[in-house]
Structure formats: structure tokens, C-alpha cells
Design a protein around this motif. Structure first.
Motif, PDB file in Angstrom:
ATOM      1  N   PRO A  90       0.829  -1.209   0.000  1.00  0.00           N
ATOM      2  CA  PRO A  90       0.000   0.000   0.000  1.00  0.00           C
ATOM      3  C   PRO A  90       0.865   1.262   0.000  1.00  0.00           C
ATOM      4  O   PRO A  90       1.825   1.370   0.767  1.00  0.00           O
ATOM      5  CB  PRO A  90      -0.802  -0.123   1.298  1.00  0.00           C
ATOM      6  CG  PRO A  90      -0.805  -1.589   1.618  1.00  0.00           C
ATOM      7  CD  PRO A  90       0.529  -2.090   1.151  1.00  0.00           C
ATOM      8  N   MET A 102      -5.529   2.592   3.871  1.00  0.00           N
ATOM      9  CA  MET A 102      -6.933   2.564   3.496  1.00  0.00           C
ATOM     10  C   MET A 102      -7.720   3.646   4.240  1.00  0.00           C
ATOM     11  O   MET A 102      -8.542   4.355   3.636  1.00  0.00           O
ATOM     12  CB  MET A 102      -7.532   1.182   3.787  1.00  0.00           C
ATOM     13  CG  MET A 102      -9.033   1.069   3.526  1.00  0.00           C
ATOM     14  SD  MET A 102      -9.500   1.201   1.783  1.00  0.00           S
ATOM     15  CE  MET A 102      -9.235  -0.493   1.251  1.00  0.00           C
ATOM     16  N   ALA A 140      -7.005   6.966   2.645  1.00  0.00           N
ATOM     17  CA  ALA A 140      -7.603   7.075   1.318  1.00  0.00           C
ATOM     18  C   ALA A 140      -9.103   7.314   1.395  1.00  0.00           C
ATOM     19  O   ALA A 140      -9.663   8.114   0.628  1.00  0.00           O
ATOM     20  CB  ALA A 140      -7.302   5.810   0.519  1.00  0.00           C
ATOM     21  N   LEU A 197     -10.288   8.425  -2.200  1.00  0.00           N
ATOM     22  CA  LEU A 197     -11.512   7.627  -2.140  1.00  0.00           C
ATOM     23  C   LEU A 197     -12.553   8.213  -1.197  1.00  0.00           C
ATOM     24  O   LEU A 197     -13.496   7.518  -0.803  1.00  0.00           O
ATOM     25  CB  LEU A 197     -11.182   6.192  -1.709  1.00  0.00           C
ATOM     26  CG  LEU A 197     -10.250   5.402  -2.639  1.00  0.00           C
ATOM     27  CD1 LEU A 197      -9.936   4.035  -2.033  1.00  0.00           C
ATOM     28  CD2 LEU A 197     -10.849   5.243  -4.022  1.00  0.00           C
ATOM     29  N   THR A 242     -14.897  -0.109  -4.542  1.00  0.00           N
ATOM     30  CA  THR A 242     -13.943   0.685  -3.763  1.00  0.00           C
ATOM     31  C   THR A 242     -12.660  -0.093  -3.514  1.00  0.00           C
ATOM     32  O   THR A 242     -11.549   0.443  -3.629  1.00  0.00           O
ATOM     33  CB  THR A 242     -14.586   1.097  -2.419  1.00  0.00           C
ATOM     34  OG1 THR A 242     -15.791   1.816  -2.677  1.00  0.00           O
ATOM     35  CG2 THR A 242     -13.638   1.960  -1.607  1.00  0.00           C
ATOM     36  N   TYR A 246      -8.893   0.910  -4.825  1.00  0.00           N
ATOM     37  CA  TYR A 246      -7.784   1.069  -3.877  1.00  0.00           C
ATOM     38  C   TYR A 246      -6.606   0.180  -4.258  1.00  0.00           C
ATOM     39  O   TYR A 246      -5.463   0.653  -4.360  1.00  0.00           O
ATOM     40  CB  TYR A 246      -8.253   0.730  -2.462  1.00  0.00           C
ATOM     41  CG  TYR A 246      -7.129   0.770  -1.440  1.00  0.00           C
ATOM     42  CD1 TYR A 246      -6.681   1.979  -0.932  1.00  0.00           C
ATOM     43  CD2 TYR A 246      -6.525  -0.402  -0.998  1.00  0.00           C
ATOM     44  CE1 TYR A 246      -5.640   2.028  -0.003  1.00  0.00           C
ATOM     45  CE2 TYR A 246      -5.492  -0.368  -0.084  1.00  0.00           C
ATOM     46  CZ  TYR A 246      -5.056   0.857   0.418  1.00  0.00           C
ATOM     47  OH  TYR A 246      -4.015   0.890   1.322  1.00  0.00           O
ATOM     48  N   LEU A 249      -3.806   2.553  -5.583  1.00  0.00           N
ATOM     49  CA  LEU A 249      -3.059   3.062  -4.435  1.00  0.00           C
ATOM     50  C   LEU A 249      -2.148   2.018  -3.799  1.00  0.00           C
ATOM     51  O   LEU A 249      -1.734   2.178  -2.657  1.00  0.00           O
ATOM     52  CB  LEU A 249      -4.028   3.617  -3.391  1.00  0.00           C
ATOM     53  CG  LEU A 249      -4.841   4.835  -3.856  1.00  0.00           C
ATOM     54  CD1 LEU A 249      -5.893   5.227  -2.818  1.00  0.00           C
ATOM     55  CD2 LEU A 249      -3.917   6.014  -4.146  1.00  0.00           C
TER      56      LEU A 249
END
Length: 474
Positions: free
Chosen positions: A3, A7, A10, A17, A82, A86, A90
Motif C-alpha cells: 500500500p 486505506m 484514502a 476515495l 472501492t 484502492y 493506491l
């Protein structure tokens, strides 16, 4: 998978996101995605996490698999989009890809159109992010989003052949409880067995989402094995009703569904596996009746053949024909024909009538499909069409003792075995029982075979019996 942005960060950043699953109603999904990536939860999030997983503590390391057993309208597909955005945008996968190789995030579902919905969510999330939109390489096609991160997000049919030989950096399995693949005995098991090795070298997550159905298959198996505190810590299983995942869902919608059919609503909105659906017959029992290597038997003189047809209009279902004969108290299947749509019904009737006449059959039995049309078409081609005196469920019930006792010899046909073995027994309110194919499944071959077995086993029922022309009497 490495990553580049957490998360949590983001999902909070409007440039990344932040617009994907925002607001209080999406908090359960944000909690699960954060926990699945190995990040710590807040106390409030942990309470939600525990309610959905029955685990007191989050994994604190990225999980290999996240299973969401969620009622209808619970936001599963958008959450999947989603996750795809991600992992695709990302996370760094370069160290896991060979020179010139691109990673793939396959989105699998029972149909391409269904998988396309998760795909469209992922595309919209990427396009509406000021940062992630710059990662889209060229114009997305109907089934592929190509990213400059060396990742392709793709719609793929739920078939074990379509996921072999790819390097997957993540994978999404949508509505796995309803996967039906023609020719596959256990499609969900076979597809996941082919998919997991594709994820092995990248460490990417497998994200499985579905409403529950019957107490069988991979969804139920993983729930029984890994839900709760004793499950595999790297396989996270969450389960909850629609309202637990989507607090904006109107109560009246759910209440009305329970009024119409409480059992179905408990699965659709309550995320409970159905107790009213069970397997009709064990697969091993069906396979023991198969004459391996025999796909068709030649005509034999002095043999009385019976035939049953399952008609179709040529657009949706297959049209099928089965011919069999009796040997004392044993039924032997001789011929099967299947025409899959699209086809001309009139042309198929002509073909079927030629087959019937080659076995000396002058009458065929079938259901009341399309009123007078089947009778008229078969009559034009010199074959009488008799109406079956039993509905489909009764034909299956009558076939069951013959299969269980081994008094049927089937042809070697995987589609036939799969269709019979996949039949479901359902009990409606009031105790009425029905036997039918599962959602998205087919039983056209099984119906024709059940019909002809019943004809052979009950020759005294004159209206349902097919007689051969007495070639052997010459």
C-alpha cells in the motif's frame, strides 16, 4: 502488494476515495475495509467490527480473504468497487510483476452484466477522484480499465478457465452463492481453486460478496469454518442483515418482503441461509447410474422406445429430447438431444422428429408449454404430441426412487449429471414442496430425462406412453 496510502487515509481524503463510500451509512463497510488491510480500528469501529464478525480484535495485518455475507441492498457491490480502486490505484505491485507483465483484478459474477455493475462502480470511483482519474490509461472499454500502475481491472465470466494463467493483484467474486456454470459440478469451488494460485505471488486480497442462499457451497462452507473467533485470522468473514450495512434502507421495504415470504426475506434481507432449500439427490447416486463412455445407443429392433420433449421458444431455455426403453424393471436412456438458444423452434422440431422416427417412435410426450404450438409442429412432421399428465415436480419425484435404487442407466453426459445433481427441493409456506433448478441454473435435460424415465416405469398409463412402430414384426 505494498500500500502506498493507508486505506483509512484514502477513504478520508476527498482527492482519493473520500467520495466512494462516505457518511455514517457506509461506516460498516469502511470499518471492514480498514480492518481487512491490517489497520487498527477505533473503539467505535471495533464495536461494529465485532457485531459483524463476532471477533473481538481486528487482524492488524492484511487478510488474504474478506467474505461479506450481506443482505440485499447492503452496498456489497459498491464496496467491491472501492476495494478494486484502492488495490489498483493506491498499491504498488511492481516487485511482484515480471518485466512487461501487468497485474489483473478480475471481477467475477454469475453473468457478465452482473460483474459489470461492480466494474462500473470501480470506474466511477476512479473517474471522480481528482488523483486517481489521472491513473486511467486511455479510455476504459466495456470490460477493462487499464491503469498506469500496471494493473488492469477486468470483467470476467465466473469460469475457472478465465482466471488461469493470470497474475491477480486482487479478485472480486460477486454473489458467489448463485454461481452456476454449465458443465461444472461445483463451479464456486472450481473457480476459487483456480483463482487462489493467481493471487499467491502478489499477496492480493480475495474479496467475496454475496447474499446467502442454501446451506451448501463455498459461501456456507467458509461461514461455518471461519466466521467468529475460531476462524482463520487471515480469512475474515462478516455477516449481517441489509440494515446493518445500509441504515438508509427503508424499513417498509423489508417489512413488506417479510409479509410476502418470511423465509425468502430472511435470506434476502436478513442474511440468513435458507433452511427451506435442500439438495434433491446426492451427486454420487446420480454418477453411479451413468454408463461411462456411452453417449448414445443404437436402435434395436423389437424394442419399445418412449420419448419425452421439453419444448422451448428458442430465446432463453434449451429445447431437449430424451428417448429410452425399459428392460424388465430397469430403464435405459438411449438418446438425448439439446438445442441451446438462440434457435428456430420449427427447425428443431424437424430435427427431433427425424430422431424419433429413426427409433420407431410415432408419439412424444411433453408439457403444456405454448399451448397448441408444440402439438401442431410435431403433428406437421408426422409425430403425435401427448400432454404429460404430471407437472415437472412430480416427474422428478417419480424419478428419484429409480435413481436411488440404481434402476436407471444414464448416458455419459456431464451437463445431465450436473442438472440432476443441482436440483433443489423447496418447501413453501403451507408445506407445499417443489423441485426445480437453482437460481441462474437450468434443468432442460433433466426434465426430459425425468419425463422419459417416468414413461418407461409406468407403461400402463396409456396417454403418457410412446409406442414404437413395430419394425421387428416384419
Amino acid at each position: 502488494m505494498k500500500p502506498l496510502v493507508a486505506m483509512r487515509e484514502a477513504l478520508a481524503d476527498p482527492n482519493l476515495l473520500g467520495g466512494a463510500i462516505p457518511g455514517d451509512s457506509w461506516l460498516p463497510w469502511r470499518t471492514l475495509l480498514i480492518a481487512a488491510m491490517g489497520e487498527a480500528l477505533t473503539d467505535d469501529e471495533r464495536a461494529i467490527y465485532t457485531a459483524l464478525t463476532e471477533r473481538d480484535v481486528e487482524p492488524l495485518e492484511p487478510v488474504e480473504e474478506l467474505w461479506g455475507i450481506v443482505g440485499r441492498r447492503g452496498g456489497k457491490t459498491r464496496a467491491a468497487g472501492t476495494m478494486a480502486a484502492y488495490v489498483g490505484g493506491l498499491c504498488d505491485h511492481s516487485s511482484y510483476l515480471a518485466p512487461g507483465e501487468r497485474g489483473v483484478i478480475p471481477i467475477l459474477a454469475a453473468s457478465v452484466s452482473q460483474a459489470g455493475r461492480a466494474f462500473m462502480h470501480g470506474k466511477a470511483i476512479l473517474q471522480h477522484s481528482p488523483v486517481l482519474s489521472d491513473l486511467i490509461d486511455g479510455d476504459p472499454t466495456a470490460d477493462t480499465i487499464r491503469l498506469t500502475t500496471l494493473v488492469d481491472i477486468e470483467v470476467r465470466p465466473a469460469n475457472f478457465r478465465t482466471v488461469r494463467s493470470i497474475t491477480a493483484v486482487a479478485a472480486i467474486a460477486d454473489e458467489i452463492a448463485f454461481w452456476q456454470v454449465e458443465g461444472a459440478a461445483n463451479p464456486d469451488s472450481e473457480i476459487l481453486a483456480a483463482l487462489r494460485p493467481a493471487l499467491a505471488t502478489t499477496g492480493g486480497p480475495l474479496f467475496v460478496i454475496s447474499s446467502p442462499y442454501a446451506k451448501r457451497g463455498e459461501l456456507y462452507g467458509n461461514f461455518k469454518r471461519d466466521f467468529g473467533p475460531d476462524g482463520d485470522p487471515l480469512v475474515l468473514v462478516a455477516k449481517g442483515p441489509s440494515k446493518a450495512f445500509n441504515s438508509t434502507l427503508p424499513d417498509r421495504v423489508i417489512a413488506r418482503a417479510y409479509e410476502r415470504d418470511p423465509v425468502a426475506a430472511a435470506a434476502e434481507y436478513g442474511a440468513e441461509f435458507r433452511s427451506d432449500v435442500s439438495a434433491f439427490i446426492d451427486r454420487d447416486t446420480v454418477e453411479r447410474c451413468v454408463a461411462h463412455g456411452v453417449t448414445e445407443r443404437l436402435f434395436m429392433a423389437r424394442t419399445t422406445y418412449h420419448a419425452f420433449v421439453d419444448p422451448s421458444g428458442g430465446s432463453n431455455d434449451a429445447m431437449t429430447l430424451a428417448i429410452a426403453h425399459a428392460e424388465d424393471d430397469h430403464v435405459v436412456l438411449d438418446v438425448m438431444r439439446e438445442r441451446k438458444p438462440p434457435f428456430s423452434p420449427e427447425a428443431v422440431v424437424i430435427d427431433f422428429c427425424e430422431v424419433l422416427k429413426s427409433y420407431g417412435v410415432s408419439d412424444v410426450t411433453g408439457d403444456r408449454y405454448a399451448g397448441e404450438w408444440p402439438r401442431e409442429q410435431f403433428r406437421k412432421n408426422g409425430v403425435a404430441y401427448n400432454l404429460a399428465d404430471r407437472p415437472r415436480t412430480d416427474l422428478y419425484q417419480a424419478m428419484l426412487p429409480a435413481l436411488n435404487s440404481g434402476k436407471v442407466t444414464l448416458l455419459d453426459s456431464k451437463p445431465l449429471v450436473n442438472q440432476i445433481a443441482n436440483l433443489e427441493r423447496r418447501v413453501a409456506r403451507g408445506g407445499r414442496e417443489s423441485i426445480d433448478h437453482p437460481p441462474h441454473g437450468h434443468d432442460d435435460l433433466a426434465n426430459a430425462v425425468a419425463g422419459v424415465i417416468t414413461l418407461c416405469a409406468k407403461p400402463a398409463r396409456a396417454v403418457a406412453v410412446i409406442r414404437r412402430v413395430a419394425f421387428g414384426a416384419r
